[in-house]
Scaffold this active site. Structure first.
Site, mmCIF file in Angstrom:
data_model
loop_
_atom_site.group_PDB
_atom_site.id
_atom_site.type_symbol
_atom_site.label_atom_id
_atom_site.label_comp_id
_atom_site.label_asym_id
_atom_site.label_seq_id
_atom_site.Cartn_x
_atom_site.Cartn_y
_atom_site.Cartn_z
ATOM 1 N N TRP A 14 0.824 -1.204 0.000
ATOM 2 C CA TRP A 14 0.000 0.000 0.000
ATOM 3 C C TRP A 14 0.865 1.263 0.000
ATOM 4 O O TRP A 14 0.573 2.221 -0.724
ATOM 5 C CB TRP A 14 -0.959 -0.008 1.181
ATOM 6 N N LYS A 191 -12.776 -3.692 9.904
ATOM 7 C CA LYS A 191 -13.246 -4.509 8.772
ATOM 8 C C LYS A 191 -12.316 -5.685 8.521
ATOM 9 O O LYS A 191 -12.733 -6.704 7.959
ATOM 10 C CB LYS A 191 -13.405 -3.644 7.530
ATOM 11 N N THR A 248 -13.004 -6.029 0.925
ATOM 12 C CA THR A 248 -12.104 -6.939 1.633
ATOM 13 C C THR A 248 -12.774 -8.279 1.927
ATOM 14 O O THR A 248 -12.093 -9.279 2.151
ATOM 15 C CB THR A 248 -11.581 -6.282 2.929
ATOM 16 N N ARG A 255 -5.311 -9.618 2.091
ATOM 17 C CA ARG A 255 -4.452 -10.465 2.919
ATOM 18 C C ARG A 255 -5.232 -11.132 4.042
ATOM 19 O O ARG A 255 -5.014 -12.308 4.362
ATOM 20 C CB ARG A 255 -3.313 -9.634 3.497
ATOM 21 N N VAL A 279 1.897 -8.273 6.394
ATOM 22 C CA VAL A 279 1.111 -8.103 7.610
ATOM 23 C C VAL A 279 -0.377 -8.254 7.304
ATOM 24 O O VAL A 279 -0.892 -7.657 6.359
ATOM 25 C CB VAL A 279 1.371 -6.728 8.243
#
Length: 337
Positions: A14, A191, A248, A255, A279
């Site tokens: 990101w 979230k 997501t 992830r 992560v």
């Protein structure tokens, strides 16, 4: 070369994507990397293969391992550091920051021991007060491919929103504003817990009805916990709440979604995280949410079930059975107003 006026701290998927967005708008940007090998790869090959496979990075991105060089002289800084290392980096950077600099962070997590939001840590560790948060339904590889997307920047300071919007906004990336920093931070962090469950549900092939049930009940619990911590309920209907939750929970690129899939397969969490190599904030956030809910006496059955799967070894099948046999309750939490 003079230090560019914009810097991004953190060269994960990101952070690198934020730098790419800024550079694609014709601006030089410094990208701070922890790893010297990663810094050299970006500088020499214009790639960051570990985090953004196949993406060619703009020559306007100037990578460095020198935190002082990245921070000094940057009018606007984006902190995109995992929550586990956020305070350490903020404290170190704080030695070189000036009060008139602007900071926007893009970290979707809570500090493990204190449960503090990243903006609270920045206020504690730096002299900067004009702080904002970047959050929303932002799957990094899709944005790097130029697919349309949107995000939200929240701050109590209009100048922060204006400056951050100037460097990010494009015809492929929309930017919206919000004043509710607490709500936007919590929406982005919480979230990730639901995304873990979404991955489990996908692997268990529970169907579209269960996905809708998961998203709506998950949103309800996000809002319940968020409001208890000072957020505005309506924030969770926006980009950093429902928007981020939808993407997501549906994207296999998430992830946290990937971790949920592997947990449902019976893999052990340490092995999953080692293979992932990045992560997954939902793991730590699920524990933080459990502790906050216990402290405040909040009833969050979905979050509690996810916590027990991730941290206590409960099987996803058993958690599903427990959730489906709970007593009925109101569809919409009327206490949220």
């Amino acid at each position: 070369m003079k230090n560019p006026s914009v810097a991004v701290l953190g060269a994960g998927n990101w952070g690198t994507t934020v730098a790419q967005l800024i550079a694609s708008n014709g601006r030089d940007v410094t990208l701070w990397c922890r790893s010297e090998a990663q810094q050299k790869e970006i500088a020499e090959k214009r790639t960051n293969e570990k985090y953004l496979k196949g993406v060619s990075l703009s020559p306007r991105i100037h990578s460095t391992c020198n935190l002082t060089q990245a921070v000094r002289g940057a009018a606007l800084l984006f902190f995109v550091i995992p929550s586990k290392a956020f305070r350490e980096v903020a404290r170190t950077a704080g030695d070189y920051l000036e009060p008139d600099q602007l900071i926007v962070h893009g970290t979707k997590g809570l500090e493990a021991k204190t449960h503090k939001r990243m903006s609270e840590i920045l206020l504690e560790e730096t002299c900067v007060r004009q702080i904002g948060v970047l959050s929303g339904p932002n799957i990094a590889p899709e944005i790097c491919e130029g697919k349309p997307a949107g995000t939200v920047i929240a701050s109590k300071f209009p100048r922060v929103i204006e400056r951050a919007t100037e460097v990010l906004l494009s015809d492929r990336f929309r930017v919206y504003s919000n004043e509710d920093v607490t709500g936007v931070e919590l929406g982005g962090a919480l979230k990730n817990i639901v995304a873990l469950a979404a991955g489990m549900a996908a692997e268990m092939k529970l169907g579209e009805n269960s996905k809708a049930l998961l998203v709506t009940r998950g949103l309800s619990e996000i809002a319940r916990l968020g409001v208890a911590l000072g957020a505005r309920a309506f924030t969770f209907a926006g980009m950093a709440g429902l928007g981020d939750l939808l993407v997501t929970c549906s994207s296999p690129l998430s992830r946290n979604h990937q971790v949920g899939v592997r947990l449902a397969r019976g893999e052990k969490l340490p092995e999953i995280l080692e293979k992932l190599g990045m992560v997954a904030e939902g793991v730590n956030t699920s524990k933080a949410a459990h502790e906050i809910a216990a402290e405040r006496g909040l009833d969050l059955p979905l979050f509690e079930g996810i916590y027990r799967i991730v941290h206590k070894g409960l099987s996803p099948a058993k958690a599903l059975e427990e959730l489906m046999t709970l007593s009925s309750r109101h569809d919409v939490d009327r206490t949220l107003g």
